[in-house]
Motif scaffolding. Sequence first.
Motif, mmCIF file in Angstrom:
data_model
loop_
_atom_site.group_PDB
_atom_site.id
_atom_site.type_symbol
_atom_site.label_atom_id
_atom_site.label_comp_id
_atom_site.label_asym_id
_atom_site.label_seq_id
_atom_site.Cartn_x
_atom_site.Cartn_y
_atom_site.Cartn_z
ATOM 1 N N PRO A 172 0.803 -1.210 0.042
ATOM 2 C CA PRO A 172 -0.049 0.164 -0.023
ATOM 3 C C PRO A 172 0.737 1.386 -0.192
ATOM 4 O O PRO A 172 0.375 2.067 -0.862
ATOM 5 N N PRO A 173 1.713 1.428 0.896
ATOM 6 C CA PRO A 173 2.752 2.680 0.722
ATOM 7 C C PRO A 173 3.493 2.823 -0.504
ATOM 8 O O PRO A 173 3.552 3.773 -1.079
ATOM 9 N N LEU A 174 4.013 1.603 -0.997
ATOM 10 C CA LEU A 174 4.699 1.965 -2.149
ATOM 11 C C LEU A 174 3.713 2.101 -3.490
ATOM 12 O O LEU A 174 4.086 2.805 -4.299
ATOM 13 N N ALA A 175 2.384 1.536 -3.533
ATOM 14 C CA ALA A 175 1.533 1.919 -4.350
ATOM 15 C C ALA A 175 1.203 3.299 -4.245
ATOM 16 O O ALA A 175 1.093 3.829 -5.312
ATOM 17 N N LEU A 176 0.987 4.021 -3.195
ATOM 18 C CA LEU A 176 0.705 5.450 -3.013
ATOM 19 C C LEU A 176 1.805 6.114 -3.666
ATOM 20 O O LEU A 176 1.880 7.239 -4.278
ATOM 21 N N MET A 177 3.150 5.803 -3.418
ATOM 22 C CA MET A 177 4.254 6.412 -3.665
ATOM 23 C C MET A 177 4.233 6.278 -5.319
ATOM 24 O O MET A 177 4.485 7.532 -5.912
ATOM 25 N N GLY A 178 3.954 5.153 -5.949
ATOM 26 C CA GLY A 178 3.803 5.197 -7.345
ATOM 27 C C GLY A 178 2.630 6.228 -7.910
ATOM 28 O O GLY A 178 3.054 6.839 -9.165
ATOM 29 N N VAL A 179 1.565 6.187 -7.150
ATOM 30 C CA VAL A 179 0.336 7.261 -7.755
ATOM 31 C C VAL A 179 1.027 8.606 -7.796
ATOM 32 O O VAL A 179 0.796 9.326 -8.403
ATOM 33 N N ILE A 180 1.614 8.909 -6.402
ATOM 34 C CA ILE A 180 2.071 10.243 -6.157
ATOM 35 C C ILE A 180 3.298 10.761 -7.532
ATOM 36 O O ILE A 180 3.220 11.800 -8.045
ATOM 37 N N PHE A 181 4.155 9.798 -7.612
ATOM 38 C CA PHE A 181 4.928 10.015 -8.591
ATOM 39 C C PHE A 181 4.301 10.008 -10.245
ATOM 40 O O PHE A 181 4.795 10.968 -11.005
ATOM 41 N N PHE A 182 3.389 9.113 -10.382
ATOM 42 C CA PHE A 182 2.497 9.408 -11.708
ATOM 43 C C PHE A 182 1.842 10.794 -11.678
ATOM 44 O O PHE A 182 1.876 11.376 -12.925
ATOM 45 N N LEU A 183 1.295 11.166 -10.538
ATOM 46 C CA LEU A 183 0.687 12.671 -10.713
ATOM 47 C C LEU A 183 1.593 13.707 -10.821
ATOM 48 O O LEU A 183 1.247 14.413 -11.651
#
Length: 131
Positions: free
Chosen positions: A13-24
């Motif tokens: 979950p935290p790694l996925a959110l980091m990925g979303v933040i990076f994408f955005l």
Amino acid sequence: MNKARFFIWYWAPPLALMGVIFFLSSRERVGVSDEFVVNFIVFKSLHIIEYATLQFLVFRALFRTLSGKNMNRIFLLSFAITLLYAITDELHQTMVPTRNGTIVDIGIDSIGILLSVSYTKLYLERIKRLL
């Protein structure tokens, strides 16, 4: 719980959110209004929410990974990891056309991180079931 399941349940979950933040952060600047103040309030509020959420997810993963360790150390480590990610995200934005990374945004991200740390510390006994 085996290691793969543990990783998926707590660290994904935290790694996925980091990925979303990076994408955005990789996308060109967008606005929700023609008014600067409206855009500022909306997007800075999102910064606070996303980094408060990220801090909680990092804390949750560390809480389970470092079970039995000093709680203040876990809080400090989750704060540091999340703040470091906020800094790298702002650096990343300096390389994206129409975006810019700012120290102000790091400060706003820090507000979200600190709110999450404070809330989690205050209500730790109540939210342990979520961890």
